[in-house]
Design an enzyme around this catalytic site. Structure first.
Site, PDB file in Angstrom:
ATOM      1  N   HIS A  72     -37.652  85.644   8.453  1.00 27.67           N
ATOM      2  CA  HIS A  72     -38.650  86.361   9.262  1.00 27.67           C
ATOM      3  C   HIS A  72     -39.200  87.540   8.469  1.00 27.67           C
ATOM      4  O   HIS A  72     -38.449  88.408   8.037  1.00 27.67           O
ATOM      5  CB  HIS A  72     -38.023  86.873  10.564  1.00 27.67           C
ATOM      6  CG  HIS A  72     -37.938  85.816  11.614  1.00 27.67           C
ATOM      7  ND1 HIS A  72     -38.084  86.087  12.945  1.00 27.67           N
ATOM      8  CD2 HIS A  72     -37.736  84.487  11.518  1.00 27.67           C
ATOM      9  CE1 HIS A  72     -37.973  84.956  13.633  1.00 27.67           C
ATOM     10  NE2 HIS A  72     -37.750  83.976  12.785  1.00 27.67           N
ATOM     11  N   TYR A 200     -39.874  92.663  20.653  1.00 34.00           N
ATOM     12  CA  TYR A 200     -39.133  93.718  21.357  1.00 34.00           C
ATOM     13  C   TYR A 200     -40.121  94.385  22.304  1.00 34.00           C
ATOM     14  O   TYR A 200     -41.106  94.977  21.843  1.00 34.00           O
ATOM     15  CB  TYR A 200     -38.591  94.760  20.382  1.00 34.00           C
ATOM     16  CG  TYR A 200     -37.471  94.288  19.475  1.00 34.00           C
ATOM     17  CD1 TYR A 200     -37.727  93.568  18.306  1.00 34.00           C
ATOM     18  CD2 TYR A 200     -36.134  94.570  19.772  1.00 34.00           C
ATOM     19  CE1 TYR A 200     -36.692  93.155  17.467  1.00 34.00           C
ATOM     20  CE2 TYR A 200     -35.097  94.160  18.936  1.00 34.00           C
ATOM     21  CZ  TYR A 200     -35.384  93.453  17.782  1.00 34.00           C
ATOM     22  OH  TYR A 200     -34.365  93.049  16.965  1.00 34.00           O
ATOM     23  N   PRO A 292     -27.085  96.403  20.635  1.00 37.00           N
ATOM     24  CA  PRO A 292     -27.678  95.305  19.851  1.00 37.00           C
ATOM     25  C   PRO A 292     -29.161  95.493  19.494  1.00 37.00           C
ATOM     26  O   PRO A 292     -29.689  94.712  18.698  1.00 37.00           O
ATOM     27  CB  PRO A 292     -27.499  94.083  20.763  1.00 37.00           C
ATOM     28  CG  PRO A 292     -27.274  94.630  22.124  1.00 37.00           C
ATOM     29  CD  PRO A 292     -26.658  95.976  21.969  1.00 37.00           C
ATOM     30  N   LYS A 296     -27.668  95.255  14.318  1.00 31.47           N
ATOM     31  CA  LYS A 296     -26.883  95.783  13.204  1.00 31.47           C
ATOM     32  C   LYS A 296     -25.388  95.456  13.227  1.00 31.47           C
ATOM     33  O   LYS A 296     -24.714  95.579  12.204  1.00 31.47           O
ATOM     34  CB  LYS A 296     -27.034  97.317  13.146  1.00 31.47           C
ATOM     35  CG  LYS A 296     -28.390  97.776  12.681  1.00 31.47           C
ATOM     36  CD  LYS A 296     -28.557  97.539  11.188  1.00 31.47           C
ATOM     37  CE  LYS A 296     -29.979  97.653  10.724  1.00 31.47           C
ATOM     38  NZ  LYS A 296     -30.609  96.403  10.312  1.00 31.47           N
ATOM     39  N   TYR A 384     -34.499  98.358   9.589  1.00 31.42           N
ATOM     40  CA  TYR A 384     -34.318  97.058  10.246  1.00 31.42           C
ATOM     41  C   TYR A 384     -33.873  95.988   9.235  1.00 31.42           C
ATOM     42  O   TYR A 384     -32.988  95.186   9.525  1.00 31.42           O
ATOM     43  CB  TYR A 384     -35.618  96.632  10.947  1.00 31.42           C
ATOM     44  CG  TYR A 384     -35.416  95.450  11.874  1.00 31.42           C
ATOM     45  CD1 TYR A 384     -34.987  95.637  13.192  1.00 31.42           C
ATOM     46  CD2 TYR A 384     -35.635  94.143  11.437  1.00 31.42           C
ATOM     47  CE1 TYR A 384     -34.782  94.562  14.042  1.00 31.42           C
ATOM     48  CE2 TYR A 384     -35.432  93.063  12.285  1.00 31.42           C
ATOM     49  CZ  TYR A 384     -35.006  93.280  13.583  1.00 31.42           C
ATOM     50  OH  TYR A 384     -34.800  92.205  14.424  1.00 31.42           O
TER      51      TYR A 384
HETATM   52  P1  RFL Z   1     -15.518  90.135  16.567  1.00 35.21           P
HETATM   53  O1  RFL Z   1     -16.605  89.147  16.396  1.00 35.21           O
HETATM   54  O2  RFL Z   1     -15.338  90.757  17.897  1.00 35.21           O
HETATM   55  O3  RFL Z   1     -14.174  89.410  16.118  1.00 35.21           O
HETATM   56  C1  RFL Z   1     -12.901  89.994  16.332  1.00 35.21           C
HETATM   57  C2  RFL Z   1     -11.880  88.886  16.434  1.00 35.21           C
HETATM   58  O4  RFL Z   1     -10.579  89.463  16.594  1.00 35.21           O
HETATM   59  C3  RFL Z   1      -9.875  88.758  17.608  1.00 35.21           C
HETATM   60  N1  RFL Z   1      -8.849  89.636  18.195  1.00 35.21           N
HETATM   61  C4  RFL Z   1      -7.536  89.554  17.899  1.00 35.21           C
HETATM   62  N2  RFL Z   1      -6.868  88.748  17.080  1.00 35.21           N
HETATM   63  C5  RFL Z   1      -5.513  88.931  17.002  1.00 35.21           C
HETATM   64  N3  RFL Z   1      -4.846  89.850  17.735  1.00 35.21           N
HETATM   65  C6  RFL Z   1      -5.499  90.686  18.568  1.00 35.21           C
HETATM   66  N4  RFL Z   1      -4.836  91.609  19.281  1.00 35.21           N
HETATM   67  C7  RFL Z   1      -6.908  90.558  18.682  1.00 35.21           C
HETATM   68  N5  RFL Z   1      -7.848  91.200  19.397  1.00 35.21           N
HETATM   69  C8  RFL Z   1      -9.015  90.633  19.097  1.00 35.21           C
HETATM   70  C9  RFL Z   1     -10.957  88.348  18.606  1.00 35.21           C
HETATM   71  O5  RFL Z   1     -10.534  87.242  19.399  1.00 35.21           O
HETATM   72  C10 RFL Z   1     -12.099  88.007  17.658  1.00 35.21           C
HETATM   73  O6  RFL Z   1     -12.098  86.654  17.275  1.00 35.21           O
HETATM   74  O7  RFL Z   1     -15.668  91.344  15.516  1.00 35.21           O
HETATM   75  P2  RFL Z   1     -16.229  91.346  14.018  1.00 35.21           P
HETATM   76  O8  RFL Z   1     -15.655  90.225  13.213  1.00 35.21           O
HETATM   77  O9  RFL Z   1     -16.078  92.749  13.566  1.00 35.21           O
HETATM   78  O10 RFL Z   1     -17.789  91.003  14.153  1.00 35.21           O
HETATM   79  C11 RFL Z   1     -18.678  91.889  14.780  1.00 35.21           C
HETATM   80  C12 RFL Z   1     -19.805  91.131  15.467  1.00 35.21           C
HETATM   81  O11 RFL Z   1     -19.253  90.111  16.269  1.00 35.21           O
HETATM   82  C13 RFL Z   1     -20.681  92.045  16.331  1.00 35.21           C
HETATM   83  O12 RFL Z   1     -20.882  93.283  15.701  1.00 35.21           O
HETATM   84  C14 RFL Z   1     -22.060  91.426  16.626  1.00 35.21           C
HETATM   85  O13 RFL Z   1     -21.938  90.280  17.426  1.00 35.21           O
HETATM   86  C15 RFL Z   1     -22.978  92.436  17.336  1.00 35.21           C
HETATM   87  N6  RFL Z   1     -24.285  91.873  17.694  1.00 35.21           N
HETATM   88  C16 RFL Z   1     -25.292  91.736  16.753  1.00 35.21           C
HETATM   89  N7  RFL Z   1     -25.072  92.045  15.459  1.00 35.21           N
HETATM   90  C17 RFL Z   1     -26.040  91.838  14.525  1.00 35.21           C
HETATM   91  O14 RFL Z   1     -25.808  92.155  13.338  1.00 35.21           O
HETATM   92  N8  RFL Z   1     -27.265  91.295  14.825  1.00 35.21           N
HETATM   93  C18 RFL Z   1     -27.569  90.938  16.104  1.00 35.21           C
HETATM   94  O15 RFL Z   1     -28.646  90.400  16.331  1.00 35.21           O
HETATM   95  C19 RFL Z   1     -26.575  91.187  17.137  1.00 35.21           C
HETATM   96  N9  RFL Z   1     -26.818  90.849  18.395  1.00 35.21           N
HETATM   97  C20 RFL Z   1     -24.530  91.491  19.007  1.00 35.21           C
HETATM   98  C21 RFL Z   1     -25.826  90.979  19.339  1.00 35.21           C
HETATM   99  C22 RFL Z   1     -23.544  91.575  19.992  1.00 35.21           C
HETATM  100  C23 RFL Z   1     -23.819  91.178  21.286  1.00 35.21           C
HETATM  101  N10 RFL Z   1     -22.746  91.271  22.228  1.00 35.21           N
HETATM  102  C24 RFL Z   1     -22.458  90.308  23.192  1.00 35.21           C
HETATM  103  C25 RFL Z   1     -21.721  92.301  22.074  1.00 35.21           C
HETATM  104  C26 RFL Z   1     -26.118  90.581  20.634  1.00 35.21           C
HETATM  105  C27 RFL Z   1     -25.134  90.709  21.613  1.00 35.21           C
HETATM  106  C28 RFL Z   1     -25.513  90.313  23.015  1.00 35.21           C
HETATM  107  C1  PHB Z   2     -30.331  87.679  19.027  1.00 37.97           C
HETATM  108  O1  PHB Z   2     -31.053  86.763  18.590  1.00 37.97           O
HETATM  109  O2  PHB Z   2     -29.310  87.446  19.680  1.00 37.97           O
HETATM  110  C2  PHB Z   2     -30.706  89.087  18.754  1.00 37.97           C
HETATM  111  C3  PHB Z   2     -31.791  89.363  17.949  1.00 37.97           C
HETATM  112  C4  PHB Z   2     -32.161  90.681  17.703  1.00 37.97           C
HETATM  113  C5  PHB Z   2     -31.431  91.704  18.274  1.00 37.97           C
HETATM  114  C6  PHB Z   2     -30.327  91.436  19.069  1.00 37.97           C
HETATM  115  C7  PHB Z   2     -29.960  90.117  19.314  1.00 37.97           C
HETATM  116  O3  PHB Z   2     -31.805  92.999  18.045  1.00 37.97           O
END
Ligand code: RFL
Ligand code: PHB
Length: 389
Positions: A72, A200, A292, A296, A384
Site C-alpha cells: 500500500h 480512516y 490500534p 503499530k 505511519y
Molecule cells: P501476543 O500476540 O498477545 O502473543 C502473546 C502470546 O503469549 C501467550 N501467553 C502465554 N504463554 C505462556 N504462559 C503464559 N502465562 C502466557 N500468557 C500469555 C498468549 O497465549 C499469546 O499466544 O503478543 P506479541 O507476540 O507481543 O504480539 C503483539 C501483537 O499481537 C499486537 O501488538 C497486535 O495485534 C496489535 N494490533 C496491531 N498491530 C499492528 O502492528 N498493526 C495493526 O494493524 C494492528 N491492529 C492490533 C490491531 C490489535 C488489535 N487487538 C485485538 C488488540 C487490531 C486489533 C483489533
Molecule cells: C487491520 O487491518 O486490522 C488494521 C489496519 C490498520 C489499523 C488497525 C487495524 O490501524
C-alpha cells in the site's frame, strides 16, 4: 531439560525471536499457554512496516507474504464528507504491506516446525524463576506433570496479560498507562474491500476504519462505547453504522455480507520500564500496548525482537554484554515514539465523550493543517510507515 533461551509466548514476538535466534545457531524452547489453533484463531493486526517485512525475510518466513501481501502506497483520511489521500510513498519513499497477523503467525509456526525447534503448546502455570542470578529456569505444567527448563536467558513474549511482567518485583518496574473512553468493534467478512487503500474516518458519530485482508476479504471497524456488547451488534446494524460514518461515494459502493468474526477491543496505551530484569527480557505486548489506530503493535513487537536477537547473538558470538545492557534503552526509545504517534492518531480521529466543543475544533484544525501542509503530512507518513531501526 536445558536450552539457551526459553521464550514464553508463541505470538508473533516469540515466534519471530525463535526464528532469528535459530538462524544465529542459538537454541530456544517456546512455552505457550494456549493451543496452536487458538493462537491462529485470534484476528488482530493487518499492517506491516517495511522493517517487519525485512525481519520476516531474515527469519526465512516471508515467501507467502511476498506473494500474497498487498503493498500500500497510501491511505485516506475521510472527514467532512470527503477523502484526503496521504501519499505514503510520495512523501517518504516507503510503503506498508497489508498482510494479516494470523498469516504472519502461521508462516512463523511453519518455519519453526521445518527446523524442528521445540514448541510446547498448552503449557500451564508457566513461571520464570531466578532471573536475577546467572542460572535462571522456567517451570510449567503439562498434562498434570511439572517440568523445569534450565537456560541462560528468558524472553517474556507473552503479551499484555502474560506472566513475565507480573513476575518482576513491583519496586523494580514503572508502568505508564492511558485508557481511552471507547473501544473498536471489528468485523471480518468475505466481501471485496470498499477501496483498494485503507480509509480512516473521523465522523460526528465516531471513528471508522476500512481495512482488508485480501481482494475478497474485508476488515472493518467502528468506534463503540465501553459498555457495548458484540451480541447487540447484528451484521445489519454494523453495516448501517459503518455506512453512516463514510463519505457518500464509499457508503454507496460498500459491499456487505455475513460476518465470520466480530469482536470488541478496548483501547489502551501502556509502557513498562525497563524491559530487562537481569536475565529476563520483555518484548512486544508484554512490555507495551498501543491503541490500534496507528497500526503499530505488531510492528513494535518486531523492532523489540530485532534489538533482542541482535543482543543475544552478540552475547553468544562475541561474549559481550553490551547489546544486552543496551536492550531496554534502545527498544524503549523506539517504543515511546510509536506510543506518541498512536496516541496522536487516536486523539485526532475519535469522538471523545468528554471532548466538548473545544476538542472538536482542535481536531478540525489538526486535520485541516494535515491536508494543507506537506510538512505535517510528511510527519504523519514517516511515522505511519515506521521509524527506522
Ligand atoms: P501476543 O500476540 O498477545 O502473543 C502473546 C502470546 O503469549 C501467550 N501467553 C502465554 N504463554 C505462556 N504462559 C503464559 N502465562 C502466557 N500468557 C500469555 C498468549 O497465549 C499469546 O499466544 O503478543 P506479541 O507476540 O507481543 O504480539 C503483539 C501483537 O499481537 C499486537 O501488538 C497486535 O495485534 C496489535 N494490533 C496491531 N498491530 C499492528 O502492528 N498493526 C495493526 O494493524 C494492528 N491492529 C492490533 C490491531 C490489535 C488489535 N487487538 C485485538 C488488540 C487490531 C486489533 C483489533
Ligand atoms: C487491520 O487491518 O486490522 C488494521 C489496519 C490498520 C489499523 C488497525 C487495524 O490501524
Amino acid at each position: 531439560m536445558r536450552t539457551q533461551v526459553v521464550i514464553i509466548g508463541a505470538g508473533p514476538a516469540g515466534l519471530l525471536l525463535g526464528q532469528l535466534l535459530a538462524r544465529a545457531g542459538i537454541e530456544t524452547v517456546i512455552l505457550e499457554r494456549a493451543s496452536s489453533e487458538y493462537v491462529l484463531g485470534r484476528v488482530r493486526a493487518g499492517v506491516l512496516e517495511q522493517g517487519a517485512v525485512r525481519l520476516l525475510d531474515e527469519a526465512g518466513a516471508a515467501s507467502r507474504l511476498h506473494r500474497e501481501g498487498l503493498p500500500h502506497d497510501g491511505f485516506s483520511l475521510a472527514f467532512d464528507g470527503r477523502d484526503h489521500r496521504i501519499d505514503l510513498f510520495g512523501l517518504t519513499g516507503s510503503r506498508v504491506t497489508v498482510y494479516g497477523q494470523t498469516e504472519v503467525t502461521r508462516d512463523l509456526m511453519e518455519a519453526r516446525d521445518a527446523i524442528g525447534a521445540v514448541s510446547i503448546y498448552e503449557a500451564a502455570n508457566v513461571q520464570p524463576q531466578d532471573f536475577d542470578g546467572e542460572n535462571p529456569f522456567v517451570t510449567y505444567e503439562k498434562d498434570g506433570v511439572t517440568h523445569r527448563i534450565d537456560c541462560d536467558f528468558i524472553a517474556g513474549c507473552d503479551g499484555f496479560h502474560g506472566v513475565s511482567r507480573k513476575s518482576v518485583p513491583q519496586d523494580a518496574i514503572r508502568e505508564f498507562e492511558r485508557v481511552y473512553p471507547f473501544g473498536w468493534l471489528g468485523l471480518l467478512a468475505e466481501v471485496p474491500p470498499v477501496s483498494h487503500e485503507l480509509i480512516y474516518a473521523n465522523h460526528p458519530r465516531g471513528f471508522a476504519l476500512c481495512s482488508m485482508r485480501s481482494a475478497t476479504r474485508s476488515r472493518y471497524y467502528v468506534q463503540c462505547t465501553l459498555e457495548d456488547r458484540v451480541e447487540a451488534w447484528s451484521d445489519d446494524r454494523f453495516w448501517d453504522e459503518l455506512r453512516r460514518r463514510l463519505p457518500v461515494a464509499h457508503a454507496e459502493a460498500l459491499v456487505t455480507g455475513p460476518s465470520f468474526e466480530k469482536s470488541i477491543a478496548p483501547l489502551r496505551s501502556f509502557v513498562a520500564e525497563p524491559m530487562r530484569f537481569g536475565r529476563l527480557f520483555l518484548a512486544g505486548d508484554a512490555a507495551h500496548i498501543v491503541p490500534p489506530t496507528g497500526a503499530k503493535g505488531l510492528n513494535l513487537a518486531a523492532s523489540d525482537v530485532h534489538y533482542l536477537s541482535d543482543a543475544l547473538r552478540e552475547f553468544y558470538t562475541e561474549k559481550s554484554m553490551a547489546g544486552i545492557d543496551a536492550y531496554s534503552a534502545r527498544a524503549l526509545a523506539r517504543v515511546w515514539k510509536a506510543v506518541r504517534f498512536s496516541w496522536s492518531m487516536t486523539t485526532m480521529l475519535h469522538r471523545f465523550p468528554d471532548g466538548g466543543a473545544f476538542g472538536q475544533r482542535i481536531q478540525e484544525a489538526e486535520l485541516d493543517y494535515l491536508i494543507h501542509s506537506r510538512a505535517a503530512a510528511t510527519a504523519l507518513a514517516e511515522n505511519y510507515v515506521g521509524l527506522p531501526y
